[in-house]
Motif scaffolding. Structure first.
Motif, PDB file in Angstrom:
ATOM      1  N   GLU A 148       0.917  -1.245   0.021  1.00  0.00           N
ATOM      2  CA  GLU A 148      -0.006   0.003   0.077  1.00  0.00           C
ATOM      3  C   GLU A 148       0.875   1.178  -0.037  1.00  0.00           C
ATOM      4  O   GLU A 148       0.495   2.131  -0.464  1.00  0.00           O
ATOM      5  CB  GLU A 148      -0.810  -0.009   1.317  1.00  0.00           C
ATOM      6  N   ASP A 149       2.011   1.369   0.647  1.00  0.00           N
ATOM      7  CA  ASP A 149       2.876   2.443   0.933  1.00  0.00           C
ATOM      8  C   ASP A 149       3.985   2.506  -0.020  1.00  0.00           C
ATOM      9  O   ASP A 149       4.024   3.042  -1.002  1.00  0.00           O
ATOM     10  CB  ASP A 149       3.290   2.680   2.199  1.00  0.00           C
ATOM     11  N   TYR A 150       5.046   1.539   0.053  1.00  0.00           N
ATOM     12  CA  TYR A 150       6.302   1.818  -0.504  1.00  0.00           C
ATOM     13  C   TYR A 150       6.008   1.535  -1.996  1.00  0.00           C
ATOM     14  O   TYR A 150       6.724   2.192  -2.977  1.00  0.00           O
ATOM     15  CB  TYR A 150       7.403   0.903   0.058  1.00  0.00           C
ATOM     16  N   LEU A 151       5.370   0.413  -2.099  1.00  0.00           N
ATOM     17  CA  LEU A 151       5.268  -0.252  -3.785  1.00  0.00           C
ATOM     18  C   LEU A 151       3.980   0.577  -4.223  1.00  0.00           C
ATOM     19  O   LEU A 151       3.764  -0.011  -5.540  1.00  0.00           O
ATOM     20  CB  LEU A 151       5.209  -1.476  -3.540  1.00  0.00           C
ATOM     21  N   ILE A 152       3.459   1.708  -3.952  1.00  0.00           N
ATOM     22  CA  ILE A 152       2.260   2.072  -4.409  1.00  0.00           C
ATOM     23  C   ILE A 152       2.467   2.291  -5.911  1.00  0.00           C
ATOM     24  O   ILE A 152       1.504   2.205  -6.619  1.00  0.00           O
ATOM     25  CB  ILE A 152       1.661   3.146  -3.761  1.00  0.00           C
TER      26      ILE A 152
END
Ligand SMILES: Nc1ncnc2c1ncn2[C@@H]1O[C@H](COP(=O)(O)OP(=O)(O)O)[C@@H](O)[C@H]1O
Ligand SMILES: N[C@@H](CC(=O)OP(=O)(O)O)C(=O)O
Length: 718
Positions: free
Chosen positions: A136-140
């Motif tokens: 959800e965050d880093y690989l968004i």
């Protein structure tokens, strides 16, 4: 942040223990204060076992939700959990859950019910492995080609044991003895648990949770010792692998042989590992404890902290707390109020208080004025009445300061509540919220005088009886607060006035429309102008007892209901009937009567016209007794050409309030029949979809209200 925990099994009680024991440390590290505000569980003995204070125990789901900013669902299963999550989202709460089955099956439904990110479920996949935050965050902004991994510790443990040369049944037995497998291990060994996790991961990436029926699933039940031996001879290991191929839109759970150079080769025992293949950054491998109370609870705490960022933005944490006169009528009660405020502050909420005059102070001031003058000057009257609230706000602020908090009392004028100059019944024309906001920013609890304001030129005004409710809801709007709490000496809005009907019960929730009707028909719980205001501006109101922990009544949009419901019965004895005898039966007369009343500022409620003879009618209407002074009977008599005007005082209006009342004639029939059985005559009737009212003899009110309350079984509805 106020955290409500539902379910105190292994994971839920671990979350409770971490938040209770390590709250300060978590705050130091994260800068966020998370306090458990309510808990609920099916097995009541857990409360004592875990040493949970009684005021933290929620009566039911609503109680838990209303008193929490973030709801943690660790009940498991999908039935009760689905109900809890749905209701929490509807009430704008943020939810954290570890329930993969729930998210897999109902994630789509939940996502549709809230436009903002309100559902967090890191703990549902891979226990302590932060795969969901990574996606959800880093690989968004990455394209995800494939997710592949060992997602179930139980089956990985069994296969690792079998690797040592034992058969499936013996390996399963060891897993059960060590607590890694359930007594009924089917969900794990058949591969469903891993499939639910794949469904959840797919939903995180694509926004749609496919459920497990679309995932090709094969477990490890059919695997034999010989299969592992064959793999070993070829230099391979057998593992239960879950794969989502995003490019080919395919997902599966299957036992597969892995080679020595595969990153999953060395993942043995109860460990989990997840490999993510991206377009921009190649492959990642996350490996760690995939289950167990501690890793799962830790993932939940992480979600709570992530969620608090959203929840903080979403809900302005300002809450209006309005205390009526009966809640502050002694120094003891004022000290009690201060303690309630302290608990609110500790739970991370910023309260703004609105306080009424102590006890019957406003009545006493009215009587005092009447001893001096029959018709006191409006300006002087408001100058006098305003002293009631000025006294109580100072005392409440002092009591809060005594507990070591910063607090400041503000008169209506100081709080910049601007009104028109209609003394004793002024209308609020504006509020400048800057000053209150500045005090809030600096850590003060502002205590605002209810019921008063000031004109543009600085004259003190009052807002009409019960006006503190109006101050409270208008302030809620001005400060962007999502909730306005009205504290009373009763447990909420009751199915009837509890002083008249001893077995009346508090209503859990009621719609704005119904509340408006109740207020207008005589229930003294919320002033009717305040009821109209909250409906207009979508403000949720919670009516609660100032001195107990009862859940109270939520006044809001209301749940959709098709079935007719009678919610409450109420009565109003402060009415009089004005009868116009022998009014000429001519077009235009009725209009003339109504116009005259409007000019005199007299509001009429029920009206009836009956034919007496061919040329004359009798016209009758009810008005509030307090409006009788304004009614100029001689003017009305000449305009209506009535032979005579009489006023009857010994009457009362009795109303039932609810939903879809006129859609079902049986409801009116029950009302009339009940009154007939008690020998009570009906003088006038009026009906709308949310109310049916009748006028009766005022000596029969108590009898009638009790009979109707029981005819509609209002004491039984929960
Ligand atoms: N339907 C009703 N539900 C609850 N209270 C009602 C209802 N109808 C009338 N009442 C009465 O209204 C009173 C209002 O509460 P109270 O705390 O006295 O108000 P205040 O906020 O002015 O102090 C209660 O004492 C209760 O007896
Ligand atoms: N003191 C005012 C204003 C008010 O709202 O009081 P309470 O909240 O006690 O009803 C009155 O008696 O009308």
């Amino acid at each position: 942040m106020r955290i409500g925990i539902a379910g105190l099994g292994t994971v839920g009680s671990c979350v409770y223990a971490i938040l209770s024991d390590k709250g300060d440390e978590i705050e130091k590290r994260s800068g966020r204060r998370c306090v458990v505000s309510k808990v609920i569980t099916r097995t009541h003995s857990k409360y004592e076992k875990l040493g949970i204070p009684s005021d933290l125990i929620a009566e039911d789901f609503e109680d838990l939700i209303i008193n929490s900013d973030i709801v943690v669902e660790t009940i498991g299963g999908t039935e009760a959990a689905r109900k809890l999550v749905k209701q929490s989202l509807e009430l704008n709460r943020t939810v954290v859950t570890a329930n993969k089955m729930l998210i897999s099956e109902f994630g789509n439904e939940f996502m549709n019910s809230s436009p903002i990110k309100s559902l967090f479920f890191e703990a549902a996949v891979g226990g302590g492995i932060p795969i969901i935050s990574l996606l959800e965050d880093y690989l968004i902004f990455h394209g995800i080609k494939r997710i592949r991994g060992i997602l179930n510790g139980t089956t990985n443990f069994i296969l690792s044991e079998m690797q040592k040369g034992i058969d499936y049944a013996s390996a399963l037995k060891i897993a059960q003895e060590k607590g890694y497998a359930e007594a009924d291990p089917s969900s794990d060994v058949k591969g469903f648990d891993a499939a639910y996790k794949l469904s959840v991961l797919t939903g995180v990436k694509t926004g749609v949770f496919p459920g497990i029926s679309t995932i090709e699933t094969k477990g490890i039940e059919g695997i034999e010792k010989s299969d592992l031996e064959r793999a070993a001879t070829a230099g391979k290991k057998l593992k239960l692998i879950g794969t989502i191929d995003f490019e080919r839109e395919r997902a599966s759970v299957q036992p597969q042989e892995v080679e020595r150079d595969d990153p999953l080769w060395s993942v043995d025992g109860v460990e989990n590992a997840i490999e993510v293949e991206t377009d921009l950054s190649g492959r990642f491998l996350l490996r760690g404890e995939g289950a167990g109370a501690q890793p799962t609870a830790t993932a939940i705490i992480s979600d709570i902290l992530r969620a608090s960022r959203y929840a903080e933005k979403q809900s302005n944490s300002v809450v209006i707390m309005k205390f009526g006169g009966t809640s502050v009528d002694t120094p003891e009660k004022i000290k009690d109020v201060a303690q309630r405020v302290q608990r609110k502050v500790l739970s991370g909420v910023k309260p703004v208080l609105v306080v009424s005059a102590m006890g019957f102070e406003t009545d006493t001031l009215h009587e005092l004025a009447r001893e001096i003058s029959d018709k006191p000057n409006g300006r002087e009257m408001d100058m006098l009445l305003a002293t009631g609230e000025q006294k109580s706000i100072a005392l409440v602020a002092m009591a809060i300061q005594e507990l070591g908090m910063k607090s400041i009392s503000l008169s209506g004028n100081q709080a910049r509540i601007q009104t028109d100059s209609n003394f004793s019944n002024a209308r609020i024309v504006g509020i400048d919220a800057d000053l209150i906001n500045r005090y809030l920013k600096n850590g003060y609890v502002p205590v605002v005088a209810g019921f008063q304001g000031s004109t543009f030129s600085g004259e003190i005004t009052t807002l009409g009886r019960g006006g503190s409710d109006l101050t409270a809801v208008v302030l809620a709007k001005a400060l962007g607060s999502q909730l306005c709490e009205i504290y009373k000496d009763v447990d909420g809005v009751y199915s009837a006035d509890p002083r008249i009907v001893p077995n009346a019960r508090p209503i859990k929730e009621i719609s704005w429309e119904e509340m408006i009707e109740l207020s207008k028909q005589g229930a003294q719980v919320l002033q009717s102008r305040a009821s109209e205001f909250v409906r207009k501006y979508d403000i949720k109101v919670l009516v609660k007892n100032a001195h107990t922990n009862a859940r109270g009544t939520l006044i809001w949009r209301g749940s959709k209901v098709e079935q007719p419901i009678v919610r409450a019965v109420t009565s109003d004895q402060d009415i009089v009937k004005v009868v116009l005898q022998e009014v000429p039966d001519r077009p235009g007369i009725a209009a003339r009567v109504l116009k005259t009343l409007a000019e005199q500022n007299v509001n009429i409620d029920m009206i009836i016209q009956s034919m007496r003879s061919g040329d004359y009618n009798t016209m009758a209407f009810t008005i509030q007794a307090s409006d009788l002074d304004k009614l100029k009977q001689d003017v009305l008599k000449s305009r209506s050409e009535a032979r005579e005007i009489t006023v009857e005082g010994a009457i009362a209006k009795l109303s039932i309030v609810g939903v879809n009342l006129t859609a079902t004639p049986a409801i009116a029939a029950t009302l009339f029949e009940t009154l007939a059985n008690e020998g009570i005559n009906i003088d006038m009737i009026s009906a709308s979809n949310s109310r049916i009212s009748v006028v009766i003899d005022n000596k029969k009110v108590s009898l009638a209200v009790n009979a109707i309350h029981s005819a509609f079984s209002l004491e039984e509805i929960i």
